[in-house]
Every structure is written in structure tokens, then in C-alpha cells.
Design an enzyme around this catalytic site. Structure first.
Site, PDB file in Angstrom:
ATOM      1  N   CYS A  67       0.492   3.592   2.800  1.00 20.38           N
ATOM      2  CA  CYS A  67       1.025   2.877   4.116  1.00 20.38           C
ATOM      3  C   CYS A  67       2.413   3.138   4.283  1.00 20.38           C
ATOM      4  O   CYS A  67       2.964   3.491   5.169  1.00 20.38           O
ATOM      5  CB  CYS A  67       0.622   1.401   4.153  1.00 20.38           C
ATOM      6  SG  CYS A  67      -1.111   1.074   4.056  1.00 20.38           S
ATOM      7  N   CYS A 101       0.931  -1.160  -0.085  1.00 18.15           N
ATOM      8  CA  CYS A 101       0.083  -0.063  -0.079  1.00 18.15           C
ATOM      9  C   CYS A 101       0.917   1.109  -0.096  1.00 18.15           C
ATOM     10  O   CYS A 101       1.653   1.460   0.920  1.00 18.15           O
ATOM     11  CB  CYS A 101      -0.919  -0.008   1.149  1.00 18.15           C
ATOM     12  SG  CYS A 101      -1.731   1.607   1.702  1.00 18.15           S
TER      13      CYS A 101
END
Length: 138
Positions: A61, A58
Site C-alpha cells: 500500500c 501495509c
């Protein structure tokens, strides 16, 4: 500041370099038992838990991970955890994670706040607020 994916396993880039989600005072949770132990420990010592449900693939993230690590060092009165939604899929599903990263703030194992997405200013604000509330209650 966007969300990474609606459900787990989307957009995996196997060639990406690994990112360190466990830097600073961040503790990686790899089992349900480990999660339970950390929450019990936090309750015993009166710490608020900041739990980051995240994924290695991600982008948002990865972008917020260094800040999360930095905040964990600046606010030792809080317990910082990271859960990889791919490693603990069923457990993450039980928390109704719809996007990564999702941050939960827990006191005595109960959710007191939540932040969805890699919103750096909002994450910092919430962490400072909870860190101050712990400092004033001791």
C-alpha cells in the site's frame, strides 16, 4: 506486487513512519457518511470513483500510494478515494476486502471493476481506460 495480509491487523509495525495516502487529488474517507457523500457527488457530476482500500502498515500500500496520488492529478475526470481498513473495519468488511490494497472502480455507486494487489501497470491501465471512457461520454 503481492498482497499485504489476509485479514486486518496483521504485521503492524508501530514504529513505521506514516505514509500520506491523501496526496494529490486523493480524498481520505473516514466515515460511512463521508463515503456516501462522495459517491453521491460522483454520480451527480458523472465521475467514476476509484476507491483504494488500504492500510498504513501495509508495505505494498505504501509503495503504490505515490503512484495513486500521481494518477489522481493526471486524471481529474475520476474521483480518487482512500479508505483505511483499520479506521473503517466494519465498512471494509462489507466490501469483502481480503487483502490490501484493493481498488474498486464504481459508476453510480455500483462496482464496475476491481483490482487486488499493488500491480502498478494494471492500475495505470485501468485508470487510463476509465478516464478515457468518461472523457468520451461527455
Amino acid at each position: 506486487m503481492g498482497n499485504c495480509a489476509d485479514k486486518f491487523g496483521n504485521d503492524k509495525n508501530e514504529g513505521d513512519h506514516p505514509v500520506n495516502f491523501g496526496g494529490g487529488n486523493v480524498q481520505l474517507v473516514t466515515t460511512k457518511e463521508g463515503w456516501d457523500e462522495k459517491l453521491s457527488e460522483a454520480s451527480r457530476v458523472g465521475k467514476i470513483v476509484v476507491a483504494n482500500f488500504s492500510a498504513t502498515w501495509c508495505g505494498p500500500c505504501r509503495i503504490i500510494a505515490p503512484l495513486y496520488s500521481e494518477l489522481s492529478e493526471k486524471h481529474p475526470s475520476l474521483m480518487f478515494l482512500t479508505v483505511d481498513v483499520d479506521e473503517l473495519t466494519e465498512f471494509s468488511s462489507s466490501w469483502d476486502i481480503r487483502a490490501t490494497p484493493t481498488f474498486f472502480f464504481l459508476r453510480d455507486g455500483k462496482q464496475i471493476d476491481k483490482l487486488v494487489g499493488a500491480n502498478k501497470p494494471e492500475l495505470q491501465k485501468k485508470i487510463v481506460t476509465f478516464s478515457d471512457s468518461v472523457a468520451h461520454s461527455n
